[in-house]
Write a protein that holds these residues in place. Sequence first.
Motif, PDB file in Angstrom:
ATOM      1  N   VAL A 202      30.813  30.842   7.356  1.00 20.26           N
ATOM      2  CA  VAL A 202      30.351  30.303   6.078  1.00 20.26           C
ATOM      3  C   VAL A 202      30.867  28.874   5.948  1.00 20.26           C
ATOM      4  CG1 VAL A 202      30.302  30.603   3.572  1.00 20.26           C
ATOM      5  CG2 VAL A 202      30.507  32.606   5.064  1.00 20.26           C
ATOM      6  N   ALA A 203      30.029  27.991   5.456  1.00 20.52           N
ATOM      7  CA  ALA A 203      30.426  26.599   5.231  1.00 20.52           C
ATOM      8  C   ALA A 203      30.314  26.274   3.750  1.00 20.52           C
ATOM      9  CB  ALA A 203      29.549  25.640   6.035  1.00 20.52           C
ATOM     10  N   VAL A 204      31.368  25.716   3.192  1.00 19.01           N
ATOM     11  CA  VAL A 204      31.323  25.254   1.811  1.00 19.01           C
ATOM     12  C   VAL A 204      30.858  23.804   1.833  1.00 19.01           C
ATOM     13  CG1 VAL A 204      32.592  24.927  -0.333  1.00 19.01           C
ATOM     14  CG2 VAL A 204      33.235  26.779   1.221  1.00 19.01           C
ATOM     15  N   LEU A 205      29.695  23.554   1.239  1.00 17.91           N
ATOM     16  CA  LEU A 205      29.093  22.223   1.268  1.00 17.91           C
ATOM     17  C   LEU A 205      28.736  21.797  -0.150  1.00 17.91           C
ATOM     18  CD1 LEU A 205      26.638  22.820   4.261  1.00 17.91           C
ATOM     19  CD2 LEU A 205      28.819  21.571   4.350  1.00 17.91           C
ATOM     20  N   GLY A 206      29.039  20.552  -0.457  1.00 18.89           N
ATOM     21  CA  GLY A 206      28.731  20.042  -1.784  1.00 18.89           C
ATOM     22  C   GLY A 206      28.188  18.642  -1.739  1.00 18.89           C
ATOM     23  N   GLY A 207      27.505  18.244  -2.801  1.00 18.25           N
ATOM     24  CA  GLY A 207      27.043  16.880  -2.953  1.00 18.25           C
ATOM     25  C   GLY A 207      26.168  16.395  -1.824  1.00 18.25           C
ATOM     26  N   ILE A 208      26.504  15.203  -1.332  1.00 21.47           N
ATOM     27  CA  ILE A 208      25.711  14.551  -0.299  1.00 21.47           C
ATOM     28  C   ILE A 208      25.630  15.391   0.964  1.00 21.47           C
ATOM     29  CG2 ILE A 208      25.659  12.528   1.210  1.00 21.47           C
ATOM     30  CD1 ILE A 208      26.982  10.978  -1.136  1.00 21.47           C
ATOM     31  N   LEU A 209      26.755  15.952   1.388  1.00 20.71           N
ATOM     32  CA  LEU A 209      26.781  16.728   2.629  1.00 20.71           C
ATOM     33  C   LEU A 209      25.955  18.010   2.503  1.00 20.71           C
ATOM     34  CD1 LEU A 209      30.547  16.297   3.608  1.00 20.71           C
ATOM     35  CD2 LEU A 209      28.560  15.083   4.537  1.00 20.71           C
TER      36      LEU A 209
ATOM     37  N   ILE B  85      22.265   4.794  -6.441  1.00 22.48           N
ATOM     38  CA  ILE B  85      22.399   4.911  -4.991  1.00 22.48           C
ATOM     39  C   ILE B  85      22.422   3.536  -4.331  1.00 22.48           C
ATOM     40  CG2 ILE B  85      21.226   5.696  -2.888  1.00 22.48           C
ATOM     41  CD1 ILE B  85      20.258   8.127  -4.529  1.00 22.48           C
ATOM     42  N   ASP B  86      21.571   2.629  -4.792  1.00 20.74           N
ATOM     43  CA  ASP B  86      21.545   1.275  -4.230  1.00 20.74           C
ATOM     44  C   ASP B  86      22.899   0.586  -4.418  1.00 20.74           C
ATOM     45  OD1 ASP B  86      18.950   1.567  -3.415  1.00 20.74           O
ATOM     46  OD2 ASP B  86      18.075   0.432  -5.083  1.00 20.74           O
ATOM     47  N   ARG B  87      23.470   0.732  -5.595  1.00 22.96           N
ATOM     48  CA  ARG B  87      24.752   0.087  -5.857  1.00 22.96           C
ATOM     49  C   ARG B  87      25.858   0.726  -5.020  1.00 22.96           C
ATOM     50  NH1 ARG B  87      27.181  -3.411  -9.581  1.00 22.96           N
ATOM     51  NH2 ARG B  87      25.176  -3.739 -10.599  1.00 22.96           N
ATOM     52  N   MET B  88      25.842   2.047  -4.916  1.00 21.82           N
ATOM     53  CA  MET B  88      26.850   2.728  -4.096  1.00 21.82           C
ATOM     54  C   MET B  88      26.743   2.302  -2.630  1.00 21.82           C
ATOM     55  SD  MET B  88      26.950   6.635  -5.533  1.00 21.82           S
ATOM     56  CE  MET B  88      27.856   7.049  -7.029  1.00 21.82           C
ATOM     57  N   THR B  89      25.516   2.185  -2.151  1.00 20.16           N
ATOM     58  CA  THR B  89      25.309   1.763  -0.767  1.00 20.16           C
ATOM     59  C   THR B  89      25.853   0.359  -0.544  1.00 20.16           C
ATOM     60  OG1 THR B  89      23.319   3.149  -0.624  1.00 20.16           O
ATOM     61  CG2 THR B  89      23.569   1.400   1.023  1.00 20.16           C
TER      62      THR B  89
ATOM     63  N   THR C  82      26.246   5.038   5.598  1.00 26.23           N
ATOM     64  CA  THR C  82      25.707   4.999   4.231  1.00 26.23           C
ATOM     65  C   THR C  82      24.487   5.902   4.049  1.00 26.23           C
ATOM     66  OG1 THR C  82      24.292   3.092   4.727  1.00 26.23           O
ATOM     67  CG2 THR C  82      26.517   2.633   3.910  1.00 26.23           C
ATOM     68  N   ALA C  83      23.926   6.416   5.144  1.00 25.68           N
ATOM     69  CA  ALA C  83      22.694   7.208   5.047  1.00 25.68           C
ATOM     70  C   ALA C  83      22.826   8.415   4.113  1.00 25.68           C
ATOM     71  CB  ALA C  83      22.241   7.648   6.431  1.00 25.68           C
ATOM     72  N   PRO C  84      23.945   9.168   4.157  1.00 28.50           N
ATOM     73  CA  PRO C  84      24.039  10.343   3.276  1.00 28.50           C
ATOM     74  C   PRO C  84      24.030  10.008   1.787  1.00 28.50           C
ATOM     75  CG  PRO C  84      25.601  10.526   5.090  1.00 28.50           C
ATOM     76  CD  PRO C  84      25.063   9.126   5.108  1.00 28.50           C
ATOM     77  N   LEU C  85      24.317   8.763   1.426  1.00 26.43           N
ATOM     78  CA  LEU C  85      24.345   8.398   0.008  1.00 26.43           C
ATOM     79  C   LEU C  85      23.002   8.606  -0.680  1.00 26.43           C
ATOM     80  CD1 LEU C  85      26.508   5.147   0.063  1.00 26.43           C
ATOM     81  CD2 LEU C  85      27.120   7.310  -1.024  1.00 26.43           C
ATOM     82  N   ARG C  86      21.926   8.611   0.086  1.00 31.00           N
ATOM     83  CA  ARG C  86      20.611   8.777  -0.544  1.00 31.00           C
ATOM     84  C   ARG C  86      20.451  10.159  -1.170  1.00 31.00           C
ATOM     85  NH1 ARG C  86      19.349   9.259   5.003  1.00 31.00           N
ATOM     86  NH2 ARG C  86      18.158  11.108   5.587  1.00 31.00           N
ATOM     87  N   TYR C  87      21.358  11.079  -0.836  1.00 26.79           N
ATOM     88  CA  TYR C  87      21.289  12.425  -1.408  1.00 26.79           C
ATOM     89  C   TYR C  87      22.109  12.558  -2.694  1.00 26.79           C
ATOM     90  CZ  TYR C  87      19.345  13.671   3.156  1.00 26.79           C
ATOM     91  OH  TYR C  87      18.568  13.738   4.282  1.00 26.79           O
TER      92      TYR C  87
END
Length: 366
Positions: A197-204, A269-273, A285-290
Amino acid sequence: MSTLTFPANRRQFLTLMGLSAVAVGCGTAVGGGGSSKGQTRTVRYQGWAGTVTPPELAENLGYLEDVKLEWVGNTISGPQDIQSAATGQTDVGGAFNGAVVKLAARKAPIKSVISYYGVDRFAYSGYYVLEDSPIRSARDLVGKKVGMNTLGAHAEAMLDIYLQRQGLSQADIKKVEPLALPPVNTEESLRQKHIDVAVLGGILRDKALATGGIRPLFTDYQLLGAFSAGTYVMTERFLERNPDTSRTFVTGVARAIEWARATPREQVIDRMTEIVKKRGRDEDTAPLRYWQSYGVAETAGRINDGELQLWIDWLGGRGDIPKGRTEPSGLYTNEFNAYRAKAGSSPAADPTRPAPSATSSSRSGS
């Protein structure tokens, strides 16, 4: 199950962390950098790789005014982050509220000052298995390995509550094995069947779901609904010696939380990137789009008793802290959160104004 344990008293805690009580008392918890009117205007902190934290967003937006952030490295552990703040290695640290309660119950000289992450229908952690996994229920987890970012924190607490609510005995719960893994490696470990089992949150989480081949067993949002889950802490000494700096920092973070809540997702997202690219830490930076939400439930991250009482009860029931000796009101303060929305302005005109409601915003908190 394995849980994070803290020393029984403050001196043992400091000794374990490699610092003496004299070192903390003489100013390591006061903060680095220059000062104005005797107060530091620098706040030392740890970041998270590939992520823009609310303080980092606040600084980029200009909400920290003349207060500067000093990045001292990254962490993947909330408990480690607040330990660093408690011992003066940093000036602020953030963790799951259960870890904050546990540390404070051991008389660590800390105070929660603002909520910085939470759980809602967009920001949540899921417990994922492979699509063809035979695991379908809590009972199927007995003898299985669950990968998560750190032990003794949010992910393990949610797993524990899930197993208890599904009727597993303590003997069976102890047979479920939580394993600490770097978040960026957890999905791969699941796909290679190193864990069950994998605990995954947010972008990941969203990145893994976009790839496909996994399904959720349960989520923390399904388990407990929407709630603020973690707070930033500062030492009482730092707050006493640097009240203006603390107020600027906390209020700036509050404004950034509300800016992210009210601003169109693509702009956030643009600002975070842009922030990640400019800081030059060789991050993807690619995962930030999520990214979708910080998930903070209360306006401006203000803290209430209930957000901490939940974990006081849980930890007391497990025997991790003495029952009836910890009051939530003594663990936090909203004194330094001076956020006020501007009257008569729209989110577009005033990005610090809270989103109208959870239903009218595609990504607001509860």
